[in-house]
Structure formats: structure tokens, C-alpha cells
Write a protein that holds these residues in place. Structure first.
Motif, PDB file in Angstrom:
ATOM      1  N   ARG A 116     -37.409  11.290  10.471  1.00  0.00           N
ATOM      2  CA  ARG A 116     -38.296  11.730   9.404  1.00  0.00           C
ATOM      3  C   ARG A 116     -38.265  10.729   8.252  1.00  0.00           C
ATOM      4  N   LEU A 117     -39.079  11.031   7.243  1.00  0.00           N
ATOM      5  CA  LEU A 117     -39.251  10.111   6.116  1.00  0.00           C
ATOM      6  C   LEU A 117     -37.914   9.686   5.522  1.00  0.00           C
ATOM      7  N   GLU A 118     -37.050  10.645   5.251  1.00  0.00           N
ATOM      8  CA  GLU A 118     -35.772  10.307   4.619  1.00  0.00           C
ATOM      9  C   GLU A 118     -34.935   9.412   5.523  1.00  0.00           C
ATOM     10  N   ASP A 119     -34.992   9.660   6.825  1.00  0.00           N
ATOM     11  CA  ASP A 119     -34.262   8.813   7.771  1.00  0.00           C
ATOM     12  C   ASP A 119     -34.794   7.385   7.720  1.00  0.00           C
ATOM     13  N   ARG A 120     -36.095   7.247   7.641  1.00  0.00           N
ATOM     14  CA  ARG A 120     -36.693   5.909   7.676  1.00  0.00           C
ATOM     15  C   ARG A 120     -36.386   5.117   6.401  1.00  0.00           C
ATOM     16  N   VAL A 121     -36.310   5.795   5.271  1.00  0.00           N
ATOM     17  CA  VAL A 121     -35.893   5.119   4.044  1.00  0.00           C
ATOM     18  C   VAL A 121     -34.452   4.628   4.201  1.00  0.00           C
ATOM     19  N   THR A 122     -33.604   5.479   4.766  1.00  0.00           N
ATOM     20  CA  THR A 122     -32.213   5.085   5.016  1.00  0.00           C
ATOM     21  C   THR A 122     -32.150   3.929   6.005  1.00  0.00           C
ATOM     22  N   ASP A 123     -32.955   4.019   7.077  1.00  0.00           N
ATOM     23  CA  ASP A 123     -33.003   2.938   8.073  1.00  0.00           C
ATOM     24  C   ASP A 123     -33.305   1.595   7.410  1.00  0.00           C
ATOM     25  N   LEU A 124     -34.286   1.589   6.525  1.00  0.00           N
ATOM     26  CA  LEU A 124     -34.687   0.337   5.893  1.00  0.00           C
ATOM     27  C   LEU A 124     -33.551  -0.215   5.037  1.00  0.00           C
ATOM     28  N   GLY A 149     -46.013   2.315   2.734  1.00  0.00           N
ATOM     29  CA  GLY A 149     -46.038   2.482   1.284  1.00  0.00           C
ATOM     30  C   GLY A 149     -44.988   3.460   0.807  1.00  0.00           C
ATOM     31  N   LEU A 150     -44.946   4.628   1.425  1.00  0.00           N
ATOM     32  CA  LEU A 150     -43.994   5.667   1.028  1.00  0.00           C
ATOM     33  C   LEU A 150     -42.560   5.238   1.352  1.00  0.00           C
ATOM     34  N   ILE A 151     -42.379   4.663   2.526  1.00  0.00           N
ATOM     35  CA  ILE A 151     -41.030   4.267   2.949  1.00  0.00           C
ATOM     36  C   ILE A 151     -40.504   3.133   2.068  1.00  0.00           C
ATOM     37  N   SER A 152     -41.336   2.136   1.785  1.00  0.00           N
ATOM     38  CA  SER A 152     -40.883   1.013   0.958  1.00  0.00           C
ATOM     39  C   SER A 152     -40.610   1.452  -0.471  1.00  0.00           C
ATOM     40  N   GLN A 153     -41.388   2.442  -0.972  1.00  0.00           N
ATOM     41  CA  GLN A 153     -41.113   2.947  -2.308  1.00  0.00           C
ATOM     42  C   GLN A 153     -39.784   3.703  -2.343  1.00  0.00           C
ATOM     43  N   GLY A 154     -39.492   4.437  -1.290  1.00  0.00           N
ATOM     44  CA  GLY A 154     -38.188   5.098  -1.213  1.00  0.00           C
ATOM     45  C   GLY A 154     -37.060   4.084  -1.243  1.00  0.00           C
ATOM     46  N   TRP A 155     -37.212   2.999  -0.474  1.00  0.00           N
ATOM     47  CA  TRP A 155     -36.201   1.922  -0.476  1.00  0.00           C
ATOM     48  C   TRP A 155     -36.086   1.309  -1.873  1.00  0.00           C
ATOM     49  N   ALA A 156     -37.223   1.036  -2.517  1.00  0.00           N
ATOM     50  CA  ALA A 156     -37.218   0.394  -3.830  1.00  0.00           C
ATOM     51  C   ALA A 156     -36.461   1.229  -4.850  1.00  0.00           C
ATOM     52  N   GLN A 157     -36.643   2.541  -4.784  1.00  0.00           N
ATOM     53  CA  GLN A 157     -35.991   3.420  -5.754  1.00  0.00           C
ATOM     54  C   GLN A 157     -34.479   3.470  -5.552  1.00  0.00           C
ATOM     55  N   GLU A 158     -34.039   3.150  -4.341  1.00  0.00           N
ATOM     56  CA  GLU A 158     -32.610   3.106  -4.080  1.00  0.00           C
ATOM     57  C   GLU A 158     -32.019   1.716  -4.300  1.00  0.00           C
ATOM     58  N   HIS A 159     -32.887   0.723  -4.598  1.00  0.00           N
ATOM     59  CA  HIS A 159     -32.429  -0.658  -4.820  1.00  0.00           C
ATOM     60  C   HIS A 159     -33.062  -1.207  -6.102  1.00  0.00           C
ATOM     61  N   PRO A 160     -32.904  -0.505  -7.222  1.00  0.00           N
ATOM     62  CA  PRO A 160     -33.573  -0.941  -8.454  1.00  0.00           C
ATOM     63  C   PRO A 160     -33.075  -2.286  -8.978  1.00  0.00           C
ATOM     64  N   GLY A 161     -31.865  -2.675  -8.615  1.00  0.00           N
ATOM     65  CA  GLY A 161     -31.327  -3.929  -9.122  1.00  0.00           C
ATOM     66  C   GLY A 161     -31.978  -5.159  -8.528  1.00  0.00           C
ATOM     67  N   ILE A 162     -32.548  -5.037  -7.329  1.00  0.00           N
ATOM     68  CA  ILE A 162     -33.154  -6.214  -6.688  1.00  0.00           C
ATOM     69  C   ILE A 162     -34.659  -6.057  -6.483  1.00  0.00           C
ATOM     70  N   HIS A 163     -35.150  -4.819  -6.537  1.00  0.00           N
ATOM     71  CA  HIS A 163     -36.586  -4.630  -6.339  1.00  0.00           C
ATOM     72  C   HIS A 163     -37.328  -5.125  -7.567  1.00  0.00           C
ATOM     73  N   ALA A 164     -38.172  -6.148  -7.384  1.00  0.00           N
ATOM     74  CA  ALA A 164     -38.814  -6.813  -8.525  1.00  0.00           C
ATOM     75  C   ALA A 164     -40.327  -6.636  -8.563  1.00  0.00           C
ATOM     76  N   GLY A 165     -40.913  -6.177  -7.485  1.00  0.00           N
ATOM     77  CA  GLY A 165     -42.369  -6.055  -7.472  1.00  0.00           C
ATOM     78  C   GLY A 165     -42.851  -5.285  -6.265  1.00  0.00           C
ATOM     79  N   THR A 166     -44.123  -4.847  -6.338  1.00  0.00           N
ATOM     80  CA  THR A 166     -44.716  -4.025  -5.281  1.00  0.00           C
ATOM     81  C   THR A 166     -46.098  -4.555  -4.936  1.00  0.00           C
ATOM     82  N   VAL A 167     -46.361  -4.729  -3.651  1.00  0.00           N
ATOM     83  CA  VAL A 167     -47.712  -5.022  -3.161  1.00  0.00           C
ATOM     84  C   VAL A 167     -48.040  -3.959  -2.115  1.00  0.00           C
TER      85      VAL A 167
END
Length: 910
Positions: A116-124, A149-167
Motif C-alpha cells: 500500500r501507499l505507506e509501504d511504497r513510501v517506506t520502500d523508496l 507524485g504521492l509516493i515521492s512527496q511522502g519520501w520528501a516529507q521524511e527526508h527534509p534535510g536533503i529534499h531540495a525541490g519538486t518536479v
């Protein structure tokens, strides 16, 4: 959009299918410990496949600027990003691109588990940790499509120190529960068809691949399907569909709501690239993303569908955007807003004259009724439907402004006004501007399709219209909460979705309290004005309040239009300027969406209504005025004879037409300013100057000739040209050297702020820092006058070099029996031939090759006047023109038509 030949393609060890455009050096498989909650054994290793250009960049000796983490959706795989991988590795400042195959997708492991969505965010997160992305010390920009889009945003929110931009491109992070999900997804979720279309067959994949215009090649389609060759290998496709978390009771709904809710909490540079024809991720999802990231750069690709990456080159703009956002400090270019912020003059609001004339009882706006002649030929009695004084207009604007505020219209809200020119439209325009609402001016001259495209693209929150417009809005799905311009019975209001009417709003306010109307921000958006659509889909041009005021001041100072002037607006865009100038204004009785419906009698009647001394009209309107001048009475001729200023904008006007107009208006100074929706006016020229320029051309004055003289820059405007190269491209140095043809560039206080939701178009128009690239070509003469030669896109690239068309067209139009003419290029770039497409007088009944004698005369006249060899002369009953001006010929359509006609010998209707 890959340029790899359809039959060419690399092969990876785990598939025999050729993969066009994919470099095997990118392919990488690695074991990754999984911490996803779905795993029965924590830390179990899963095999991932990724495409990663890190080794390619390393072999070149370059250092990546950052990492692009590219996440596909359903049912694609990392192959989706192949063009970005290549472009990023080859860039002057390269970026490492890691394009993932999510577990159970592409060539990654089939786990047999419902992730599910939460698993895929963790996977990434597991994957980026294993790849060293988390500790590389480089900025990470997520790039996503569809589910990515949703999965990458979940990853970004868990990696705020390195996430610098979104396309993002054609995706969504949230769905309004009050609305139905797109029909294609509803069908796939139906229990009866879910299995058969997702795992039982390739139907879901085939449908996705069909959502691309133009369609991918057969080889590319096979490449996308290569990882999904069996029911077991398509299980992830089925799970992705089943995990759409729209209903609140869905297991993934909480995670999806959490991710969507957090998106606006961190403001990082964001780029949204959108195919407007996507039936799945529709305009509403783009609008939702823009609300969550209001700072985002946005570009809408008209007509592109779901698989935008296959239909358009998105790699180039992505790399350009990355350079702008993350390039070295010395490479960062000053933004257009920062440049325009320097040296600003004091701001006087566009509507200031309404306050200044609050107690003036003289007419401000006059609405004309139908003009009818009389039996004895005398002037008909003036038919004035309504006359509004300055005092009435000022009061009405204030009351309506307050009513709109109380109704819920807020500063920054976009309001589309679908009301004919006149006192009511004037009141609506100035009421919106007064409260900081943004007027969306998309007139009916764009046609139904163009209007629908413009309105959906600009997304107004409010729609104010007459009944006919409201019916159209209901039928065509135009956006915005509905306000009827006229009174309406309860049944009609319900049927048309009308919440309020303008009369009701006006009646609701009896007094305006001090301070109830807020001051406007000079640099906030004020208006979205649309181009005519004559050179492609109409573009929204955004003006701030300061730029609107600059337009007013430039027109006032250039033409001496002072308070008290009587102004006839025979060209709809000028109708909004009258009150700003303090000029009494009237729109003639005509169909403003079709300028050529303006008759001489209607113009004279409007002139008489306010004793007008100035007239604005388009070239097509002028032609019809002259064609109907015989219907004028003595009094009407006398009224036109007293006009002191005649302005015409929209297209160049031949000198012969101006000479005839001068006979009708002997006291008028005839001016044809050059400009565009993006900046009007830029230059000014009078009939006297046009005559002098023609005489200079005959005497051989350096640079005089080869086009239409449009005069010298207006006060505050600067112009130059970027010289044409042999292949039709332009150089980078701005010159004003006499006789040097190039793309015209301009800057002025009243030039546009930006194109609306067209980041790529805006960037291209702003490539020369501080200047707007107009897309027109021209040159200066020795007297610093600008000569317009046509559009850059219409330059004919012949073996002997690039040739502009306007001079040749004007020469052809001097041949007896020839009406409007267009000279277009046919054939491959660099070796094109010139073909003349003409209207005849009288008009032909069907397309044809021109008679031999007429063809010879056209060829000879053009060759003598310009030296241009014309290879063929074709005839059309009527040239294809834009609706708004009825004068801008669609030369791109003509070129395609002429090429097909000459290749096949069949001259179809255009």
C-alpha cells in the motif's frame, strides 16, 4: 520525447525486447533490505532495478550538481524517464538521475504482497538509503508522474534535510471526496472488470499507452510492456489500482491525507509540467497542486495527454529549471520581477480618474442601440440605450466592489467577465480592479474551443456573464462560481447554477463604509489578457496593477488623450481604457467579436453620441467602414470629419487604405501603433511618417523598405533586434544597425509581467535578460524607424538565406485582381521555396492554382520589388484569419496546406 529510431533499442539481460532510447550502462540491480510494514519478515532483502546515470557522468570526469529521484506511476516503469537520464548526463552541469522501478513493477522483484501507499513510501526510503542518496551530500529533487507524485512527496516529507525541490507531471496528491474520481479509474476499480483489465490482460497498460498524442511508436509501446508479460508480473498493476485511496474508509486514506496535508508545510522550488488533455489527472488536480504550492512554476502543454514525457520534450525545460534554481551563484540570472522593481515611478492606480471625477455629471460611458437608416437618407435619430455619468459610474463601481467583497470575492481571486462592452462591463472591470480581484479577459473572439481552453487554463474562481454565456458555461464546463449579469428568475438561476445576479448585488449595498475597500498592491496581478490565438493557442498574459497603469500612461502621453476626450472604442480591448484615461467612451453598435461588422453609420452614430474626437478600431473594422461609407448621411459624414485622432492596432495597415480613411476623416491624425497583447503600444507611426518612409525607400535611404514602417518607440519603450542567422535562428547581441533584420526585442514599463501558467514560454520570451522577445522580425532604418517584416516562425529559410515575407506580400497585393496575400515557405528548413497564396477580387469559389497570366504578374511583381523568386501561386476563396482581428493570417496552416497541395496536386478547402 525520445528521438531514438523506432526500430533501434538496447536489450537488458532480463528481457529480449529492444528498449529504444535506453542506455544499458544506466541499468542496475541491487539488493535492498526492506523495512515496509507489509513484510512478514522485517529486513528481508528485495531486488530492485533502477536506471542510474552516475557511472556515465563519472566516466566523463564531471561532477553532478545534485540528484534527481525519478518515480514512475502505474503501469509504467523507469523507462519513462530515459530522455531525462540522457539529457542530465550530457548537460554542461550534469545531474545524477536515479529512476526507480518500484517493487512489483518494471524489472524489480515481484514480492507477491499487496504493497500500500505507506509501504511504497517506506520502500523508496529503503532504496535511497541503500544507494547512498541520503548521505551523498547533494540536493535531491524529486521527479514524479501519476502515482509517483504521492509516493515521492511522502519520501520528501521524511527526508527534509536533503529534499531540495519538486518536479511533477500529471499526478495528484489529493482528491476531493465530494467529486467522483475520473471515469477511467472508476471503471478499472469495478469488481467485474478489475481483474480482467489489470492482470488478466494488458488492457490497462494498453489504455495508458493510448493516452499520448502523438502516439508512441510500436517499438516504444513494446518497451513499456516488456516487464509485464504475464498475469503474475502484472499483479503490481492491479494492486496500484486497488490502492486508490479516494473513499475515507480506504486503508490508505489516512496516509494519503497526511501526505497531502503536509505538502504545503515546506516551500521548496517546484515545477509543474502538465498535459492539458489528460482524462485522468485533469485540471482540478493541477489546481489542487497549485493551491498547495502557490509559488510553483507551471507550464501547461495544450493538447498533451497523460504520458506527457512521450509526447513532449520535458527533459530540456527540467534541466533549464534545475540550472535556474540550483546553478552556481554567479550563474543565477536576475528575475524579471527584480529587474522591473528597479527605478519604478510613483504608482497611480488604474482607476484613479473615477475618484477624481466622483462629482462629475457629464457622460462617462454611453451604450449605443441598433443603428437604422431613414427613408429620405437623413441621419437617423441617435439610439442611445444608456448614458452613465462619471458620478454614477464611480458610485456604481464602489457599491459593486463592496458587494463582491461581501459575497466572498477576495483580492487575488480571478473573475472571468463574459459581458458585452458597455457601461455594465466597465462597472464590473473597475469594481474587480478596485478590490484587487484579477479580471480574466477571454473574449468570444477566440471561438468556442479557444475560449474553453483559455478559461480552463486560467481557472477563474468566479464567472460573471449574460444568459447566453451562462448557458455556454453550463454546457462546456467553464470554471467559476456563477454570477448573472442580468436579473434572472429562480428556475433559471437553479438550472444555470447561478448564485447571485449583478442587480441583486448592487441593490444589496446602499452605502460604502470608509476603509471597506482595501488598497491594491501595485505589484499584484490585475488582469489576464489573452492573445488572439493567431499563432497557436491563445496565451494568457498577466499584468500587474503597476503595468496596467503604465499602459494607461503611455497611451495618454503618446496621443495626448486627456480627461474630457470623447473616445469611440471600435476595438474591444480599448473599451476598458476610457475611464482610466478620464475619457468619455462609447462602443459602436456592432458585434465586438467580429470587428468587420462595424459599419460607417454605426461608427458615425457613436461619434455623434459623445462628440468624440478620438476613434480606436481594428484594420478589419476600418475596411468595412470604408466599404459602407456610401450609406452615410451628410450629418454623419460631418461627424467623422471632425474626428481629430484615429488609432488602429492589431495588424499593419497598407498605406492605400489609410489614404482612403483620411478622405473620410480629413481632420484626423491617422496612427497605427505597433505592439501586442504583451506590450501595447511599443512604437507609433502616422500616415505622414509612412509616406515619408516610402519616399525614403524609393531614394535608397539605408534600411528603408522591406516591410511595413511602424515608426519609432513610444515614450519609455526601448527596442532592438537579434540578427537572423542563415538557418533562421537568431544571434544573442541586440543591435539597431540600419538594414539588419532580426527578432524584435522590447522593454517598457507597461510590458507584461509573465505568461500565465506557461513557464517555458515565459522563459523563452525572457531569454535576453531584461527584454521581451516578441517573436516578430524587423529592422531599423537610418532614421531610427522600425520596419516590421513578419513573424519569426514564418521566416522562409531558402538556400540563399532567411527571407521574411511581408514585403513580398505587399508587392503581390499591388497586382490588380489580388486581394490579401500570404507568402509562405514550403519544403525542408534551409532549402524552402516561396509560395504565394492569394485571395482574388472578385473572390474565387474554390481553391485552385492561379491562372497563368495572374500567376506570372504576381511572380514578376514580387521579384521586381523584393528579388524573391516565387515558385507557385495558389488561390483561396478566403485566407484563414484569427477571429478577433479578422486580419492576422494563419501562415503556418497555409504552409502546411500549400505543401500538401503541391505534393498531391489536390487543393482541398482550408
Amino acid at each position: 520525447m525520445t528521438s531514438t529510431p523506432a526500430g533501434d533499442g538496447a536489450r537488458l539481460p532480463f528481457t529480449d525486447t529492444p528498449l529504444p532510447g535506453l542506455d544499458p550502462a544506466w541499468s542496475r540491480t541491487l539488493p535492498v533490505p526492506s523495512t515496509a510494514g507489509v513484510e512478514p519478515v522485517p529486513g528481508r532483502t528485495r531486488s530492485w532495478h533502477v536506471l542510474d546515470n552516475a557511472d556515465v557522468i563519472a566516466r566523463s570526469g564531471a561532477t553532478p550538481q545534485g540528484i534527481v529521484l525519478a518515480v514512475h506511476g502505474n503501469p509504467t516503469w523507469s523507462y519513462l524517464w530515459r530522455d531525462v537520464l540522457r539529457a542530465a548526463a550530457q548537460a554542461e552541469r550534469p545531474w545524477r538521475v536515479v529512476a526507480v522501478d518500484q517493487l512489483d513493477m518494471g524489472f524489480s522483484e515481484r514480492t507477491g504482497l499487496f504493497r500500500r501507499l505507506e509501504d511504497r513510501v517506506t520502500d523508496l526510503g529503503d532504496l535511497t538509503r541503500a544507494l547512498g542518496v541520503d548521505t551523498a551530500g547533494l540536493p535531491v529533487v524529486t521527479l514524479a508522474h501519476d502515482w509517483g507524485g504521492l509516493i515521492s512527496q511522502g519520501w520528501a516529507q521524511e527526508h527534509p534535510g536533503i529534499h531540495a525541490g519538486t518536479v511533477m507531471t500529471n499526478t495528484a496528491v489529493h482528491h476531493d471526496d465530494a467529486e467522483a474520481i475520473p471515469s477511467a479509474l472508476r471503471l478499472a476499480l469495478n469488481k467485474a472488470v478489475h481483474g480482467p483489465v489489470t492482470t488478466g490482460s494488458t488492457a490497462f497498460i494498453d489504455t495508458t499507452l493510448a493516452l499520448c498524442d502523438p502516439a508512441p511508436s510500436a517499438a516504444v509501446k513494446r518497451a513499456y510492456k516488456a516487464p509485464y508479460t504475464s498475469k503474475e508480473r502484472r499483479e503490481g498493476v492491479a494492486h496500484f489500482v486497488a490502492d486508490i485511496p479516494a473513499p475515507p474508509e480506504h486503508p490508505s486514506h489516512a496516509a494519503y491525507e497526511r501526505i497531502a496535508g503536509r505538502m504545503s508545510a515546506r516551500e521548496v522550488p517546484t515545477l509543474l509540467l502538465w498535459g492539458t488533455g489528460d482524462p485522468v489527472f485533469q485540471q482540478r488536480y493541477l489546481e489542487d497542486l497549485m493551491r498547495r504550492a502557490p509559488h510553483a512554476d507551471v507550464h501547461r502543454y495544450e493538447g498533451a495527454k497523460h504520458l506527457l514525457t512521450e509526447a513532449r520534450d520535458i527533459a530540456t525545460p527540467i534541466l533549464a529549471w534545475l540550472d535556474e534554481q540550483f546553478g552556481p551563484a554567479e550563474a543565477v540570472v536576475e528575475s524579471h520581477r527584480e529587474r522591473r522593481a528597479r527605478g519604478r515611478a510613483a504608482f497611480v492606480p488604474f482607476f484613479a480618474e473615477l475618484d477624481a471625477r466622483r462629482h462629475d455629471d457629464t457622460p462617462a460611458v454611453v451604450d449605443m442601440g441598433p443603428v437604422t437608416g431613414t427613408v429620405d437618407g437623413t441621419a437617423p435619430e441617435l439610439s442611445i440605450e444608456r448614458s452613465v455619468s462619471w458620478a454614477q459610474l464611480s458610485s456604481s463601481v464602489d457599491r459593486l466592489a463592496v458587494a463582491l467583497l461581501r459575497t466572498g470575492v477576495r483580492p487575488g481571486d480571478r473573475v472571468n467577465l463574459m459581458v458585452p462592452p458597455g457601461s455594465q462591463l466597465t462597472t464590473l472591470i473597475y469594481a474587480c480592479l478596485r478590490i484587487g480581484a484579477v479580471i480574466v479577459v477571454a473574449d468570444q473572439g477566440l471561438g468556442r474551443k479557444g475560449l474553453t481552453r483559455a478559461l480552463r487554463g486560467s481557472s477563474p474562481q468566479w464567472f460573471v456573464g449574460i444568459r447566453k454565456a451562462l448557458v455556454g458555461a453550463r454546457a462546456l464546463g467553464w470554471p467559476g462560481r456563477r454570477i448573472a449579469a442580468e436579473s434572472m428568475d429562480p428556475v433559471s438561476k437553479k438550472l444555470l447554477g447561478v448564485e447571485h445576479t449583478v442587480p441583486e448585488l448592487m441593490d444589496s449595498v446602499t452605502a460604502v463604509r470608509p476603509g471597506e475597500i482595501p488598497d491594491v498592491d501595485p505589484d499584484a496581478e490585475a488582469a489576464v489578457l489573452f492573445t488572439s490565438g493567431s499563432t497557436g493557442p491563445a496565451k494568457g498574459v498577466v499584468y500587474t496593477h503597476r503595468q496596467m497603469a503604465g499602459m494607461r500612461d503611455t497611451i495618454r502621453d503618446t496621443y495626448g488623450l486627456r480627461a474630457g476626450t470623447g473616445l469611440v472604442a471600435g476595438f474591444a480591448p480599448f473599451a476598458l481604457l476610457g475611464p482610466a484615461l478620464g475619457a468619455a467612451s462609447v462602443t459602436p453598435d456592432m458585434d465586438v467579436t467580429s470587428p468587420k461588422t462595424l459599419t460607417a453609420q454605426a461608427l458615425a452614430q457613436a461619434t455623434m453620441a459623445i462628440e468624440a474626437s478620438a476613434v480606436f478600431a481594428s484594420p478589419a473594422a476600418i475596411e468595412n467602414v470604408l466599404a459602407t461609407a456610401d450609406e452615410l448621411s451628410h450629418d454623419e459624414r460631418d461627424a467623422l470629419a471632425r474626428v481629430g485622432l484615429m488609432l488602429s492596432a492589431g495588424a499593419p495597415i497598407p498605406e492605400a487604405l489609410l489614404v482612403r480613411l483620411q478622405e473620410l476623416m480629413p481632420a484626423a491624425e491617422l496612427h497605427t501603433p505597433y505592439g501586442m497583447t504583451e506590450a501595447l503600444p511599443l512604437t507609433d507611426v502616422s500616415l505622414d511618417v509612412i509616406r515619408a518612409a516610402r519616399e525614403d525607400a524609393q531614394r535608397g535611404v539605408d534600411g528603408a523598405g522591406r516591410g511595413v514602417c511602424v515608426g519609432t518607440p513610444v515614450e519609455g519603450a526601448q527596442l532592438g533586434v537579434l540578427p537572423l542567422r542563415a538557418d533562421g535562428s537568431v544571434s544573442e547581441e541586440i543591435v539597431t544597425t540600419p538594414g539588419v533584420t532580426g527578432e524584435i526585442v522590447a522593454r517598457a514599463p507597461h510590458a507584461k509581467d509573465h505568461y500565465d501558467r506557461l513557464w517555458i514560454t515565459e522563459r523563452e520570451s525572457d531569454l535576453t535578460p531584461g527584454w521581451h522577445r516578441t517573436g516578430d522580425v524587423g529592422h531599423f532604418d537610418a532614421r531610427e524607424r522600425l520596419w516590421y517584416e513578419g513573424r519569426l516562425a514564418h521566416v522562409i529559410t531558402m538556400a540563399q538565406g532567411p527571407v521574411s515575407s511581408v514585403a513580398a506580400e505587399h508587392a503581390a497585393q499591388r497586382v490588380p485582381g489580388v486581394g490579401r496575400a500570404a507568402v509562405v515557405g514550403v519544403g525542408p528548413v534551409g532549402s524552402q521555396s516561396a509560395v504565394a497564396v492569394i485571395e482574388t477580387v472578385p473572390a474565387a469559389k474554390k481553391p485552385s492554382v492561379a491562372p497563368a497570366e495572374l500567376s506570372e504578374r504576381v511572380r514578376g511583381t514580387v521579384a521586381f520589388a523584393t528579388g524573391l523568386p516565387v515558385s507557385a501561386v495558389l488561390v483561396l476563396p478566403e485566407q484563414p484569419t484569427d477571429i478577433r482581428h479578422n486580419s492576422k493570417i494563419d501562415r503556418t496552416a497555409l504552409s502546411d496546406w500549400a505543401e500538401q497541395a503541391l505534393a498531391t496536386g489536390k487543393l482541398r478547402d482550408l
